[in-house]
Design a protein around this motif. Structure first.
Motif, PDB file in Angstrom:
ATOM      1  N   VAL A 284      -7.493 -10.979  18.086  1.00 52.16           N
ATOM      2  CA  VAL A 284      -8.715 -10.287  17.672  1.00 52.16           C
ATOM      3  C   VAL A 284      -8.422  -8.840  17.316  1.00 52.16           C
ATOM      4  O   VAL A 284      -8.832  -8.335  16.257  1.00 52.16           O
ATOM      5  N   PHE A 285      -7.698  -8.132  18.191  1.00 56.31           N
ATOM      6  CA  PHE A 285      -7.382  -6.732  17.919  1.00 56.31           C
ATOM      7  C   PHE A 285      -6.456  -6.594  16.709  1.00 56.31           C
ATOM      8  O   PHE A 285      -6.561  -5.632  15.951  1.00 56.31           O
ATOM      9  N   GLY A 286      -5.551  -7.557  16.542  1.00 52.91           N
ATOM     10  CA  GLY A 286      -4.698  -7.525  15.359  1.00 52.91           C
ATOM     11  C   GLY A 286      -5.501  -7.684  14.080  1.00 52.91           C
ATOM     12  O   GLY A 286      -5.264  -6.995  13.079  1.00 52.91           O
ATOM     13  N   PHE A 287      -6.470  -8.605  14.101  1.00 50.75           N
ATOM     14  CA  PHE A 287      -7.329  -8.812  12.943  1.00 50.75           C
ATOM     15  C   PHE A 287      -8.135  -7.560  12.609  1.00 50.75           C
ATOM     16  O   PHE A 287      -8.355  -7.227  11.443  1.00 50.75           O
ATOM     17  N   LEU A 288      -8.585  -6.846  13.645  1.00 46.54           N
ATOM     18  CA  LEU A 288      -9.416  -5.666  13.434  1.00 46.54           C
ATOM     19  C   LEU A 288      -8.614  -4.456  12.990  1.00 46.54           C
ATOM     20  O   LEU A 288      -9.043  -3.696  12.106  1.00 46.54           O
ATOM     21  N   TYR A 289      -7.446  -4.248  13.604  1.00 46.76           N
ATOM     22  CA  TYR A 289      -6.751  -2.970  13.439  1.00 46.76           C
ATOM     23  C   TYR A 289      -5.466  -3.040  12.629  1.00 46.76           C
ATOM     24  O   TYR A 289      -4.926  -1.992  12.249  1.00 46.76           O
TER      25      TYR A 289
ATOM     26  N   VAL B 257      -1.652  -0.693   8.573  1.00 48.71           N
ATOM     27  CA  VAL B 257      -0.942  -0.792   7.294  1.00 48.71           C
ATOM     28  C   VAL B 257      -1.324   0.371   6.384  1.00 48.71           C
ATOM     29  O   VAL B 257      -0.464   0.966   5.708  1.00 48.71           O
ATOM     30  N   LEU B 258      -2.615   0.724   6.347  1.00 48.55           N
ATOM     31  CA  LEU B 258      -3.057   1.855   5.534  1.00 48.55           C
ATOM     32  C   LEU B 258      -2.381   3.147   5.966  1.00 48.55           C
ATOM     33  O   LEU B 258      -1.941   3.943   5.118  1.00 48.55           O
ATOM     34  N   VAL B 259      -2.295   3.367   7.277  1.00 48.00           N
ATOM     35  CA  VAL B 259      -1.632   4.576   7.776  1.00 48.00           C
ATOM     36  C   VAL B 259      -0.159   4.583   7.379  1.00 48.00           C
ATOM     37  O   VAL B 259       0.382   5.612   6.948  1.00 48.00           O
ATOM     38  N   MET B 260       0.519   3.437   7.503  1.00 44.51           N
ATOM     39  CA  MET B 260       1.927   3.361   7.105  1.00 44.51           C
ATOM     40  C   MET B 260       2.101   3.638   5.621  1.00 44.51           C
ATOM     41  O   MET B 260       3.037   4.334   5.212  1.00 44.51           O
ATOM     42  N   MET B 261       1.197   3.126   4.794  1.00 43.28           N
ATOM     43  CA  MET B 261       1.297   3.336   3.356  1.00 43.28           C
ATOM     44  C   MET B 261       1.142   4.802   2.964  1.00 43.28           C
ATOM     45  O   MET B 261       1.670   5.241   1.954  1.00 43.28           O
ATOM     46  N   SER B 262       0.420   5.573   3.790  1.00 48.86           N
ATOM     47  CA  SER B 262       0.249   6.991   3.475  1.00 48.86           C
ATOM     48  C   SER B 262       1.539   7.779   3.633  1.00 48.86           C
ATOM     49  O   SER B 262       1.655   8.891   3.113  1.00 48.86           O
ATOM     50  N   PHE B 263       2.513   7.212   4.351  1.00 54.83           N
ATOM     51  CA  PHE B 263       3.812   7.866   4.518  1.00 54.83           C
ATOM     52  C   PHE B 263       4.900   7.220   3.676  1.00 54.83           C
ATOM     53  O   PHE B 263       6.069   7.618   3.752  1.00 54.83           O
ATOM     54  N   ASN B 264       4.559   6.239   2.877  1.00 57.36           N
ATOM     55  CA  ASN B 264       5.546   5.489   2.094  1.00 57.36           C
ATOM     56  C   ASN B 264       6.025   6.316   0.904  1.00 57.36           C
ATOM     57  O   ASN B 264       5.224   6.858   0.137  1.00 57.36           O
ATOM     58  N   ASP B 265       7.310   6.405   0.748  1.00 57.84           N
ATOM     59  CA  ASP B 265       7.894   7.165  -0.351  1.00 57.84           C
ATOM     60  C   ASP B 265       7.933   6.314  -1.618  1.00 57.84           C
ATOM     61  O   ASP B 265       8.987   6.031  -2.184  1.00 57.84           O
TER      62      ASP B 265
END
Length: 264
Positions: A21-26, A31-39
């Protein structure tokens, strides 16, 4: 009779279900946070490298800066008004017994209980009938409407815990109503006022649905992000969304901490 040991299977099943459940929610947020640091200019896995360039690009984007400033103005003014009106309403409900008291309390909570699209359409029709042009002013009024019930909750809860004997003692000593409020009542509910203001600010800063119907030519930050998402999701959008997420999370946690400290 020897007590039988409890099976560990239900605990593992519950833990596994909670993880799903928490994986589905968060997970999408992570992933969005990780993409903000993606070069990489393309938002795709795997991550090629780590960089803060997209945060710098977002801060240098003039429309994003202007919309951020608009959001801060709207949220700041709406928070002050919603907290003041929420405090007045909380005092009216807590202190006085009058006909329609229960209906009054329900009516105050309706804006937050109704779907945002209903509130937005109703306020748009109301402003149109009055001949008001859409602007940041109408957005502020809309945010005040659903900010009042958000502020009302913690204020009314805290007032319900206030010992009336302190107030009566102050009156017996000759204090005037203004003195009683400033020196006796307000210090007791001050933390609840701060918690209510933080919640109202967070809700106003992130609001999209009602803002869509009430905004004019000047965009707030959520509206600017929403407009850009119609074409594509760029790394700078992911960066500014991460900043908004972090800010909202800190404000909500701070509000909850203040409320929990009062309840302890």
């Amino acid at each position: 009779m020897v007590p039988q040991p409890r099976s560990a299977r239900p605990s593992w099943l519950l833990a596994g279900w909670a993880t799903l459940v928490f994986g589905f929610l968060y997970l999408p947020i992570a992933v969005l946070v990780m993409m903000s640091f993606n070069d990489s200019r393309i938002l795709a896995l795997p991550i090629r490298g780590l960089t803060f360039d997209w945060y710098i690009t977002a801060l240098q984007d003039e429309p994003l800066r202007d919309s951020l400033w608009n959001s801060l103005k709207v949220a700041g003014i709406a928070t002050v008004l919603a907290t003041v009106f929420g405090l007045l309403a909380a005092f009216a409900i807590y202190r006085y017994r009058f006909p329609g008291r229960s209906a009054f309390r329900i009516a105050l909570n309706l804006p937050i209980l109704l779907p945002g699209i209903v509130t937005g359409v109703a306020m748009l029709a109301f402003f149109s009938d009055l001949g008001f042009g859409l602007s940041l002013g109408t957005v502020i009024l809309g945010h005040v409407v659903f900010g009042i019930p958000v502020a009302l909750g913690p204020l009314l809860t805290r007032l319900g815990q206030f010992p009336r004997s302190l107030e009566e003692a102050a009156y017996d000593l000759g204090a005037k109503p203004a003195q009683v409020f400033l020196d006796v009542v307000f210090p007791y509910i001050r933390s609840a006022v701060i918690a209510a203001a933080l919640l109202a600010f967070t809700l106003s800063f992130d609001e999209v649905v009602v803002t869509i119907f009430l905004t004019g030519r000047d965009n707030t930050l959520p509206m600017e992000i929403w407009g850009r998402l119609r074409t594509s999701i760029t790394p700078e959008i992911a960066a500014i969304a991460t900043v908004v997420l972090l800010t909202s999370t800190v404000l909500v946690l701070l509000s909850q901490r203040i409320s929990a400290r009062d309840s302890a």
